[in-house]
Design a protein around this motif. Structure first.
Motif, PDB file in Angstrom:
ATOM      1  N   SER A  92       0.832  -1.211   0.000  1.00 22.88           N
ATOM      2  CA  SER A  92       0.000   0.000   0.000  1.00 22.88           C
ATOM      3  C   SER A  92       0.866   1.260   0.000  1.00 22.88           C
ATOM      4  O   SER A  92       0.373   2.354   0.248  1.00 22.88           O
ATOM      5  CB  SER A  92      -0.917  -0.001   1.233  1.00 22.88           C
ATOM      6  OG  SER A  92      -0.141   0.069   2.421  1.00 22.88           O
ATOM      7  N   TRP A  93       2.163   1.102  -0.315  1.00 22.27           N
ATOM      8  CA  TRP A  93       3.108   2.219  -0.213  1.00 22.27           C
ATOM      9  C   TRP A  93       2.622   3.469  -0.953  1.00 22.27           C
ATOM     10  O   TRP A  93       2.612   4.575  -0.411  1.00 22.27           O
ATOM     11  CB  TRP A  93       4.464   1.781  -0.768  1.00 22.27           C
ATOM     12  CG  TRP A  93       5.490   2.880  -0.814  1.00 22.27           C
ATOM     13  CD1 TRP A  93       6.221   3.346   0.228  1.00 22.27           C
ATOM     14  CD2 TRP A  93       5.867   3.642  -1.951  1.00 22.27           C
ATOM     15  NE1 TRP A  93       7.062   4.360  -0.193  1.00 22.27           N
ATOM     16  CE2 TRP A  93       6.848   4.568  -1.537  1.00 22.27           C
ATOM     17  CE3 TRP A  93       5.476   3.640  -3.290  1.00 22.27           C
ATOM     18  CZ2 TRP A  93       7.434   5.467  -2.408  1.00 22.27           C
ATOM     19  CZ3 TRP A  93       6.074   4.546  -4.160  1.00 22.27           C
ATOM     20  CH2 TRP A  93       7.034   5.451  -3.717  1.00 22.27           C
ATOM     21  N   LEU A  94       2.189   3.300  -2.192  1.00 22.47           N
ATOM     22  CA  LEU A  94       1.792   4.463  -2.988  1.00 22.47           C
ATOM     23  C   LEU A  94       0.525   5.109  -2.450  1.00 22.47           C
ATOM     24  O   LEU A  94       0.385   6.339  -2.480  1.00 22.47           O
ATOM     25  CB  LEU A  94       1.604   4.054  -4.457  1.00 22.47           C
ATOM     26  CG  LEU A  94       1.626   5.182  -5.477  1.00 22.47           C
ATOM     27  CD1 LEU A  94       2.888   6.024  -5.350  1.00 22.47           C
ATOM     28  CD2 LEU A  94       1.497   4.616  -6.886  1.00 22.47           C
ATOM     29  N   SER A 103      -9.935   2.156   2.422  1.00 23.85           N
ATOM     30  CA  SER A 103     -10.372   0.824   2.013  1.00 23.85           C
ATOM     31  C   SER A 103     -10.813   0.850   0.551  1.00 23.85           C
ATOM     32  O   SER A 103     -11.557   1.744   0.127  1.00 23.85           O
ATOM     33  CB  SER A 103     -11.544   0.366   2.893  1.00 23.85           C
ATOM     34  OG  SER A 103     -11.974  -0.917   2.517  1.00 23.85           O
ATOM     35  N   GLY A 104     -10.305  -0.124  -0.224  1.00 17.16           N
ATOM     36  CA  GLY A 104     -10.660  -0.195  -1.641  1.00 17.16           C
ATOM     37  C   GLY A 104      -9.821   0.689  -2.537  1.00 17.16           C
ATOM     38  O   GLY A 104     -10.153   0.885  -3.713  1.00 17.16           O
ATOM     39  N   SER A 105      -8.708   1.221  -2.025  1.00 16.85           N
ATOM     40  CA  SER A 105      -7.853   2.093  -2.829  1.00 16.85           C
ATOM     41  C   SER A 105      -7.367   1.385  -4.090  1.00 16.85           C
ATOM     42  O   SER A 105      -6.991   0.219  -4.056  1.00 16.85           O
ATOM     43  CB  SER A 105      -6.639   2.541  -2.008  1.00 16.85           C
ATOM     44  OG  SER A 105      -5.708   3.237  -2.820  1.00 16.85           O
ATOM     45  N   ASP A 106      -7.377   2.112  -5.214  1.00 15.61           N
ATOM     46  CA  ASP A 106      -6.898   1.521  -6.473  1.00 15.61           C
ATOM     47  C   ASP A 106      -5.390   1.689  -6.630  1.00 15.61           C
ATOM     48  O   ASP A 106      -4.838   1.434  -7.700  1.00 15.61           O
ATOM     49  CB  ASP A 106      -7.637   2.104  -7.676  1.00 15.61           C
ATOM     50  CG  ASP A 106      -7.353   3.587  -7.884  1.00 15.61           C
ATOM     51  OD1 ASP A 106      -6.731   4.204  -6.999  1.00 15.61           O
ATOM     52  OD2 ASP A 106      -7.756   4.128  -8.931  1.00 15.61           O
ATOM     53  N   LEU A 107      -4.710   2.098  -5.548  1.00 18.69           N
ATOM     54  CA  LEU A 107      -3.258   2.228  -5.595  1.00 18.69           C
ATOM     55  C   LEU A 107      -2.554   1.074  -4.869  1.00 18.69           C
ATOM     56  O   LEU A 107      -1.339   1.116  -4.669  1.00 18.69           O
ATOM     57  CB  LEU A 107      -2.828   3.574  -4.987  1.00 18.69           C
ATOM     58  CG  LEU A 107      -3.244   4.804  -5.807  1.00 18.69           C
ATOM     59  CD1 LEU A 107      -2.830   6.082  -5.093  1.00 18.69           C
ATOM     60  CD2 LEU A 107      -2.638   4.759  -7.201  1.00 18.69           C
ATOM     61  N   ILE A 108      -3.308   0.058  -4.481  1.00 19.00           N
ATOM     62  CA  ILE A 108      -2.691  -1.146  -3.928  1.00 19.00           C
ATOM     63  C   ILE A 108      -2.028  -1.905  -5.080  1.00 19.00           C
ATOM     64  O   ILE A 108      -2.644  -2.163  -6.107  1.00 19.00           O
ATOM     65  CB  ILE A 108      -3.734  -2.053  -3.246  1.00 19.00           C
ATOM     66  CG1 ILE A 108      -4.452  -1.301  -2.122  1.00 19.00           C
ATOM     67  CG2 ILE A 108      -3.088  -3.328  -2.731  1.00 19.00           C
ATOM     68  CD1 ILE A 108      -3.574  -0.885  -0.982  1.00 19.00           C
ATOM     69  N   GLU A 109      -0.757  -2.260  -4.897  1.00 20.85           N
ATOM     70  CA  GLU A 109      -0.015  -2.990  -5.935  1.00 20.85           C
ATOM     71  C   GLU A 109       0.207  -4.425  -5.478  1.00 20.85           C
ATOM     72  O   GLU A 109       0.600  -4.673  -4.339  1.00 20.85           O
ATOM     73  CB  GLU A 109       1.323  -2.305  -6.182  1.00 20.85           C
ATOM     74  CG  GLU A 109       2.087  -2.882  -7.360  1.00 20.85           C
ATOM     75  CD  GLU A 109       3.337  -2.092  -7.689  1.00 20.85           C
ATOM     76  OE1 GLU A 109       3.843  -2.258  -8.811  1.00 20.85           O
ATOM     77  OE2 GLU A 109       3.807  -1.317  -6.824  1.00 20.85           O
TER      78      GLU A 109
END
Length: 204
Positions: A92-94, A103-109
């Motif tokens: 979740s760094w970015l 929750s639900g962030s589209d920046l999870i890699e």
């Protein structure tokens, strides 16, 4: 007390699974998680996104290990994962850097981790997302593995680096040494029927 939203409904089965698993032995816990019958998984071990985990026969997962399979996790046969070891397949760094850690962030890699067969991963190891660990590799305790590990090597440190390479001849010589020593100890032991090395002082 209990929320009735979509996220809670999605997480609740995993929470209940972890609670129930604490009352099972290694074999029962493996069956409960749908792992191979020969798997031994100790108490407090946690599997995230179990549907993305592929694990071979005769693996051992230590107490308190966290296996994050959300990005894909493959563990080869006859591999041990030490106690309190953390394997990450997402970051979740970015989302943290951009203040979008909701929750639900589209920046999870997500990146898969692959651990080969016959590996020994010591306790308190951290394996980062995207890493491949080759067959018959050893990772010493308290190491942080941030890049690929070649087969038949011993790595240690933070970041982990190669300290030793070993071939089949070296392994075979170690097998013969340990078996001979264990046979000697069993011959001197009060309980010669046990497996492995008997406990006690056999230095005399």
């Amino acid at each position: 007390m209990f929320f009735d939203d979509e996220r809670s409904a999605r997480l609740r089965p995993q929470i209940l699974t972890e609670v129930v698993s604490q009352y099972l032995n290694d074999s029962e816990r493996a069956a409960f998680y749908g792992l191979p019958e020969s798997t031994r998984i100790r108490e407090r071990a946690k599997i995230i996104s179990q549907e993305n985990l592929r694990i071979g026969e005769h693996c051992w997962i230590g107490e308190g290990a966290v296996l994050d399979a959300s990005g894909g996790l493959e563990i080869g046969e006859h591999t041990s994962i030490g106690l309190n070891t953390l394997i990450f397949t997402h970051s979740s760094w970015l989302s943290n850097m951009t203040l979008q850690n909701h929750s639900g962030s589209d920046l999870i890699e997500r990146k898969p981790v692959k651990i080969g067969k016959g590996c020994f991963i010591g306790g308190l190891v951290v394996i980062m997302a995207g890493v491949t660990i080759g067959d018959f590799a050893t990772v010493q305790p308290n190491s942080v593995v941030a890049k690929d590990v070649p087969p038949r090597t011993l790595v240690a440190g933070n970041p982990a680096r190669v300290f030793q390479r070993y071939d089949e001849e070296y392994i075979q010589s170690e097998v013969e040494r340990v078996r001979a020593e264990n046979a000697r100890r069993r011959a001197l032991s009060d309980d010669p029927s046990g497996w492995g090395s008997p406990s006690g002082d056999f230095s005399g």
